[in-house]
Design an enzyme around this catalytic site. Sequence first.
Site, PDB file in Angstrom:
ATOM      1  N   GLU A 235     -16.620   1.827  -0.047  1.00 54.38           N
ATOM      2  CA  GLU A 235     -16.178   2.506   1.178  1.00 54.38           C
ATOM      3  C   GLU A 235     -17.144   3.604   1.614  1.00 54.38           C
ATOM      4  O   GLU A 235     -17.175   3.966   2.780  1.00 54.38           O
ATOM      5  CB  GLU A 235     -14.776   3.070   0.999  1.00 54.38           C
ATOM      6  CG  GLU A 235     -14.687   4.193  -0.025  1.00 54.38           C
ATOM      7  CD  GLU A 235     -13.265   4.692  -0.232  1.00 54.38           C
ATOM      8  OE1 GLU A 235     -12.326   3.967   0.112  1.00 54.38           O
ATOM      9  OE2 GLU A 235     -13.100   5.799  -0.742  1.00 54.38           O
TER      10      GLU A 235
ATOM     11  N   HIS B 148      -6.054   4.213  -6.231  1.00 49.60           N
ATOM     12  CA  HIS B 148      -7.200   4.942  -5.677  1.00 49.60           C
ATOM     13  C   HIS B 148      -6.936   6.443  -5.827  1.00 49.60           C
ATOM     14  O   HIS B 148      -5.789   6.875  -5.870  1.00 49.60           O
ATOM     15  CB  HIS B 148      -7.446   4.542  -4.231  1.00 49.60           C
ATOM     16  CG  HIS B 148      -8.211   3.253  -4.150  1.00 49.60           C
ATOM     17  ND1 HIS B 148      -9.320   3.076  -3.366  1.00 49.60           N
ATOM     18  CD2 HIS B 148      -8.039   2.083  -4.827  1.00 49.60           C
ATOM     19  CE1 HIS B 148      -9.786   1.856  -3.532  1.00 49.60           C
ATOM     20  NE2 HIS B 148      -9.022   1.232  -4.412  1.00 49.60           N
ATOM     21  N   GLU B 149      -8.018   7.211  -5.947  1.00 45.91           N
ATOM     22  CA  GLU B 149      -7.925   8.625  -6.349  1.00 45.91           C
ATOM     23  C   GLU B 149      -7.072   8.721  -7.621  1.00 45.91           C
ATOM     24  O   GLU B 149      -6.051   9.431  -7.669  1.00 45.91           O
ATOM     25  CB  GLU B 149      -7.341   9.515  -5.241  1.00 45.91           C
ATOM     26  CG  GLU B 149      -8.153   9.526  -3.965  1.00 45.91           C
ATOM     27  CD  GLU B 149      -7.911   8.290  -3.117  1.00 45.91           C
ATOM     28  OE1 GLU B 149      -6.763   7.820  -3.048  1.00 45.91           O
ATOM     29  OE2 GLU B 149      -8.870   7.764  -2.527  1.00 45.91           O
TER      30      GLU B 149
ATOM     31  N   GLU C 204      -9.893   3.062  -8.600  1.00 48.16           N
ATOM     32  CA  GLU C 204     -11.143   3.533  -8.011  1.00 48.16           C
ATOM     33  C   GLU C 204     -11.751   4.538  -8.996  1.00 48.16           C
ATOM     34  O   GLU C 204     -12.264   4.155 -10.033  1.00 48.16           O
ATOM     35  CB  GLU C 204     -10.823   4.140  -6.648  1.00 48.16           C
ATOM     36  CG  GLU C 204     -12.001   4.386  -5.760  1.00 48.16           C
ATOM     37  CD  GLU C 204     -11.556   5.134  -4.509  1.00 48.16           C
ATOM     38  OE1 GLU C 204     -10.645   5.981  -4.601  1.00 48.16           O
ATOM     39  OE2 GLU C 204     -12.112   4.882  -3.435  1.00 48.16           O
TER      40      GLU C 204
ATOM     41  N   HIS D  60       0.840  -1.197   0.000  1.00 50.17           N
ATOM     42  CA  HIS D  60       0.000   0.000   0.000  1.00 50.17           C
ATOM     43  C   HIS D  60       0.869   1.238   0.000  1.00 50.17           C
ATOM     44  O   HIS D  60       1.744   1.389   0.861  1.00 50.17           O
ATOM     45  CB  HIS D  60      -0.927  -0.002   1.226  1.00 50.17           C
ATOM     46  CG  HIS D  60      -1.960   1.078   1.163  1.00 50.17           C
ATOM     47  ND1 HIS D  60      -2.248   1.894   2.219  1.00 50.17           N
ATOM     48  CD2 HIS D  60      -2.766   1.478   0.156  1.00 50.17           C
ATOM     49  CE1 HIS D  60      -3.201   2.756   1.865  1.00 50.17           C
ATOM     50  NE2 HIS D  60      -3.528   2.519   0.612  1.00 50.17           N
ATOM     51  N   HIS D  61       0.627   2.091  -0.983  1.00 48.11           N
ATOM     52  CA  HIS D  61       1.336   3.368  -1.108  1.00 48.11           C
ATOM     53  C   HIS D  61       0.358   4.524  -1.064  1.00 48.11           C
ATOM     54  O   HIS D  61       0.084   5.137  -2.087  1.00 48.11           O
ATOM     55  CB  HIS D  61       2.100   3.431  -2.445  1.00 48.11           C
ATOM     56  CG  HIS D  61       3.338   2.593  -2.487  1.00 48.11           C
ATOM     57  ND1 HIS D  61       4.034   2.362  -3.666  1.00 48.11           N
ATOM     58  CD2 HIS D  61       4.019   1.928  -1.508  1.00 48.11           C
ATOM     59  CE1 HIS D  61       5.093   1.605  -3.395  1.00 48.11           C
ATOM     60  NE2 HIS D  61       5.098   1.323  -2.101  1.00 48.11           N
ATOM     61  N   GLU D  62      -0.218   4.803   0.085  1.00 38.92           N
ATOM     62  CA  GLU D  62      -0.985   6.051   0.211  1.00 38.92           C
ATOM     63  C   GLU D  62       0.039   7.168   0.309  1.00 38.92           C
ATOM     64  O   GLU D  62       0.956   7.107   1.141  1.00 38.92           O
ATOM     65  CB  GLU D  62      -1.864   5.999   1.463  1.00 38.92           C
ATOM     66  CG  GLU D  62      -2.559   7.306   1.791  1.00 38.92           C
ATOM     67  CD  GLU D  62      -3.516   7.791   0.704  1.00 38.92           C
ATOM     68  OE1 GLU D  62      -4.494   7.085   0.425  1.00 38.92           O
ATOM     69  OE2 GLU D  62      -3.250   8.857   0.113  1.00 38.92           O
TER      70      GLU D  62
HETATM   71  C1  NOJ Z   1      -9.034   6.166   0.207  1.00 40.54           C
HETATM   72  C2  NOJ Z   1      -9.082   4.845  -0.482  1.00 40.54           C
HETATM   73  O1  NOJ Z   1     -10.127   4.789  -1.413  1.00 40.54           O
HETATM   74  C3  NOJ Z   1      -9.261   3.777   0.575  1.00 40.54           C
HETATM   75  O2  NOJ Z   1      -9.427   2.524  -0.029  1.00 40.54           O
HETATM   76  C4  NOJ Z   1      -8.068   3.787   1.502  1.00 40.54           C
HETATM   77  O3  NOJ Z   1      -8.307   2.875   2.526  1.00 40.54           O
HETATM   78  C5  NOJ Z   1      -7.869   5.167   2.096  1.00 40.54           C
HETATM   79  N1  NOJ Z   1      -7.893   6.164   1.107  1.00 40.54           N
HETATM   80  C6  NOJ Z   1      -6.546   5.260   2.840  1.00 40.54           C
HETATM   81  O4  NOJ Z   1      -5.491   5.125   1.924  1.00 40.54           O
END
Ligand code: NOJ
Length: 701
Positions: free
Chosen positions: A501, A476-477, A495, A389-391
Amino acid sequence: MKYATKAFRSPTALVLLAGLALRASLPLFSHAQTETVSSPDGTISVVFELADSVPTYAVSRAGVAIIERSRLGVVLRNAAPLTSGFSVAGVARSEHNDVWEQVWGETAQIRDHHREMRITLEETGVQNPRTMVLRFRVFDDGVGFRYEWPSQPYLDEFVVEEEVTEFSFAQDNTSWWIPAFEHQRYEYLYARDPVSRLGRVHTPLTMVTPDGLYLSLHEAALTDYASMALQHTGGTTLRAELVPWSDGAAVFAEAPHVSPWRTIQIADEPGELIASYLVLNLNEPNKLDDTSWIQPGKYVGVWWEMHLGISSWGSGETHGATTENVKRYIDFAAAHGFDGVLVEGWNTGWDGDWAGDGEDFSFTEAHPDFDMEYLSRYAGERGVYIIGHHENGGGVENYARQLEGALDYYAQRGVRAVKSGYVEWGQDIKRTLPANTVPTSQQRRVGEWHHGQFMVEHYRHVLQRMADHKIMLNVHEPIKPTGIRRTYPNMMTREGARGQEYNSTWGGGNGLDHNVTLPFTRLLAGPMDFTPGTFDLDGEGPGPQNAVESTLAHQLALYVVMYSPLQMASDLPENYESHPEAFQFIKDVPVDWSDTRVVHARIGDFVTIARKDRNSEDWYLGGITDGQPRTLVASLDFLDAGRTYTAEIYADAVDANWETNPEAYTIARQTVDASTALPMKLAPGGGIAVRFVATANEAEE
Ligand code: NOJ
């Protein structure tokens, strides 16, 4: 693979008639040149017209105008616009007809049959004439066109300020839209309005004409360019509005350069839009030599528990991504045949306001209570891989700086897929201005949109670096899908809409129309990581969850309806363990298909899709409805002739209802074949999911 380029044959009488019908409705020009190209079946035609040196186009189908004469061209910075003053320097026509194989997807093979018309425009009456090419491709299911700026003496580096590309609809079509240039990116519920009442909207933009034709406007092959939103400019006309850089420019380019394709899909039925592969056909073929490591799969993960507020991404007592908790998910994945385990919140940087600017994130430093070395080994020994995971919280420069190290870190630990995240609002992707630029304000850091050229290039760079590390990507985003997955098949899913979510504690719910609208809007652009599979629907489980407006059978059906090559079983393990029979469908359902058929389709009301497993003879069906109960019949004529199947039917119980009894379902078995008519009874918010297990046919016995 066969590649046939033939000389263009003379247009059919139908096309001539269509051209005449369009011309009759246009004002007369003192000097106009028209060129027409039609689809291989002769039904759709595009008329290019240079009207008093201004390039325009119009689209009709079976003689009925769909887009009336609409302007083409671009406005440049510090240079004369490329919108008029042209003559036609050349017209080239060709036809292309071949079949190509998808690495993975909704169908194994795709036919690309189109006719092309390439118009070379040259400026007249100027000292240093510039050239711009318009390339049109017309398929039986729609049209694509793009701008090309070839290498030439008087156009080198240039800046596109705006496109004047217009879509002047012949009628006031009803449109399903989400707003553009808003802070939640693409995460809005779709509204329905006539074109004449739209503001600024995103694509795909789906429409129905008063005559009942279905259209989808989008773009294909978005590369090194700004993404296109659509702006209502009066009457029934929309104009391309390119998402700008922070300084107002849209695209920095250097010839040779091409724009993305502007696409218009046209269908008699809404389901035909779902079964159209026009956007993929307008993308470049696969560029990766070895695709053996790209494998669609299903995953679970340390995820929903954070969205429910049970655990946290950040460190401390409630930290979700602890070694012990992740191990629990790995055991669960291994026991039930899942490929991956997503782990969010494993790294440092989540404490405090992580979505502020994401500058604190490390992509190689784990929280002390998360033992990556141990867990990656533990997972590997059980045939499961960790999904990284790379947020980055919109801190894309921090992310880009760490990217190589981050990918090495994951690749060395058997991580085969990464989910990335860019949670930032509106224009808040932060970019540092290059040292030699004079900022318009005193700041050296400016905010960029998620969807301008800066981010289009960032997302592509990351995708390519992931490919070099043999890592599959789920964004995502994201930037909206435009078919790049054909060129880089490690671009698995993303996404780019309100997913499951939004049914969480913070999300406020998606309502009853959303799931039956997405397949006809966002999903037309490409796969979505919707993350279906909520089994605790009444909100009475461990987390303070909202009631989800869906029955359990509806959740199962989503695995067939919402295509994604990486598909999540998103609920908590304990919620699956309490419904083992229904969970079996999620375990069985494939993520890679050899064929897709739309059985029922009414936008915003209901949809039923059947798909054939790419790795067996089995078929699957998913049907969902909005708040209305439905009694439908599915003709099973998609099943292979001469075979019988055991249908395993997961349906709403008679008293099921999203509001009062969402988790009530039945499982029945029945022998069926292609002549069977399958009754479908869907509860309010309900659905049906069916697995058709092929029995051996005579030839195989
Ligand atoms: C928004 C993402 O859509 C979600 O899946 C993720 O858990 C959160 N951001 C945190 O990164």
